[in-house]
Design a protein around this motif. Sequence first.
Motif, PDB file in Angstrom:
ATOM      1  N   CYS A  52       0.805  -1.237   0.000  1.00 19.31           N
ATOM      2  CA  CYS A  52       0.000   0.000   0.000  1.00 19.31           C
ATOM      3  C   CYS A  52       0.833   1.280   0.000  1.00 19.31           C
ATOM      4  O   CYS A  52       0.437   2.296  -0.510  1.00 19.31           O
ATOM      5  CB  CYS A  52      -0.934   0.007   1.194  1.00 19.31           C
ATOM      6  SG  CYS A  52      -0.086   0.256   2.773  1.00 19.31           S
ATOM      7  N   ARG A  53       1.996   1.233   0.595  1.00 22.59           N
ATOM      8  CA  ARG A  53       2.885   2.402   0.740  1.00 22.59           C
ATOM      9  C   ARG A  53       2.260   3.497   1.615  1.00 22.59           C
ATOM     10  O   ARG A  53       2.616   4.656   1.508  1.00 22.59           O
ATOM     11  CB  ARG A  53       3.212   2.970  -0.649  1.00 22.59           C
ATOM     12  CG  ARG A  53       4.543   3.627  -0.765  1.00 22.59           C
ATOM     13  CD  ARG A  53       4.948   3.793  -2.211  1.00 22.59           C
ATOM     14  NE  ARG A  53       5.952   4.832  -2.338  1.00 22.59           N
ATOM     15  CZ  ARG A  53       5.668   6.071  -2.712  1.00 22.59           C
ATOM     16  NH1 ARG A  53       4.440   6.419  -3.021  1.00 22.59           N
ATOM     17  NH2 ARG A  53       6.633   6.960  -2.802  1.00 22.59           N
ATOM     18  N   CYS A  57      -1.367  -1.836   4.787  1.00 25.34           N
ATOM     19  CA  CYS A  57      -1.374  -3.276   4.477  1.00 25.34           C
ATOM     20  C   CYS A  57      -0.538  -4.085   5.460  1.00 25.34           C
ATOM     21  O   CYS A  57      -0.756  -5.282   5.626  1.00 25.34           O
ATOM     22  CB  CYS A  57      -0.890  -3.511   3.051  1.00 25.34           C
ATOM     23  SG  CYS A  57       0.890  -3.281   2.809  1.00 25.34           S
ATOM     24  N   GLY A  58       0.441  -3.472   6.080  1.00 32.96           N
ATOM     25  CA  GLY A  58       1.255  -4.168   7.078  1.00 32.96           C
ATOM     26  C   GLY A  58       2.316  -5.080   6.496  1.00 32.96           C
ATOM     27  O   GLY A  58       2.918  -5.867   7.224  1.00 32.96           O
ATOM     28  N   CYS A  60       5.262  -4.282   4.810  1.00 31.11           N
ATOM     29  CA  CYS A  60       6.622  -3.780   4.559  1.00 31.11           C
ATOM     30  C   CYS A  60       7.479  -3.732   5.813  1.00 31.11           C
ATOM     31  O   CYS A  60       8.476  -3.006   5.848  1.00 31.11           O
ATOM     32  CB  CYS A  60       6.567  -2.399   3.916  1.00 31.11           C
ATOM     33  SG  CYS A  60       6.006  -1.116   5.063  1.00 31.11           S
ATOM     34  N   CYS A  72       7.629   1.878   4.905  1.00 30.90           N
ATOM     35  CA  CYS A  72       6.963   2.958   4.170  1.00 30.90           C
ATOM     36  C   CYS A  72       6.709   4.167   5.061  1.00 30.90           C
ATOM     37  O   CYS A  72       6.369   5.241   4.560  1.00 30.90           O
ATOM     38  CB  CYS A  72       5.662   2.470   3.538  1.00 30.90           C
ATOM     39  SG  CYS A  72       4.344   2.114   4.717  1.00 30.90           S
TER      40      CYS A  72
HETATM   41 FE1  FES Z   1       1.660  -1.215   3.316  1.00 33.60          FE
HETATM   42 FE2  FES Z   1       3.965  -0.271   4.333  1.00 33.60          FE
HETATM   43  S1  FES Z   1       3.552  -0.859   2.269  1.00 33.60           S
HETATM   44  S2  FES Z   1       2.134  -0.787   5.392  1.00 33.60           S
END
Ligand code: FES
Length: 236
Positions: A52-53, A57-58, A60, A72
């Motif tokens: 998701c950046r 989304c959790g 990374c 991110c």
């Molecule tokens: Fe999704 Fe960092 S890319 S939480």
Amino acid sequence: MILRVSRYRPGVDAEPVFQDYEVPDRDDWAILDALNHIKDTVDGTLSFRWSCRMGICGSCGMTVNGEPKLTCGTFLTDFTGPVTVEPLRGFAVIRDLVVDIDPFLANLSKVTPWLVREGEEPASEFAQTPEQLEAYKQYSMCINCMLCYSACPVYVLNPDFLGPAAIALAQRYNLDSRDMGDRFDVLSSEEGVWGCTFVGECTSACPKHVDPAEAIQRYKLTAALRSVLPFSRRRS
Ligand code: FES
């Protein structure tokens, strides 16, 4: 800025090695942007997860300068010297910065992570008061990034420990006025809340301000009361 990145192919490499990459020293870049720069322009074989950046989304999570972080949401400007990037600790490495999430998912599934109902359903939807929502809302903010597990010294030493996110998830349902489940057996087992030594690093590491340490201590009280009042249905 130098990014010192852990590279490892299990079964091929004898052990992880650090590889240094020079990345542009940009104020607006997160660590994840720098990793994508490396992958796009320097070394396409570098492996890491993200989606998701934007901290939702959790996926990374990595160890940045020794601490579990969402890459991110961690910026180059947070550091002055070289930045080391390693996989999350406490999990088997699949490749480079990618870890095996299966043990984590297995632990989440142990706590019956859904609303349990008994008997007849109400004729209309369940209405909750703001107070009833507030009782569990904090725990519903978890994004399953696994940072709390990586920060937890108990889980790193004992992978059978249920762990902070799973116990907080259990409390998300235990404290929901619509739930009628009973998660006592798994939570009060040897690998449940009693394994926690209350270091509190899980709460410090959480990027969403969930407080798993509080969830665990709170359920210890519930479990202790239940052991002296075995017919108690108190779940909070
Ligand atoms: Fe999704 Fe960092 S890319 S939480």
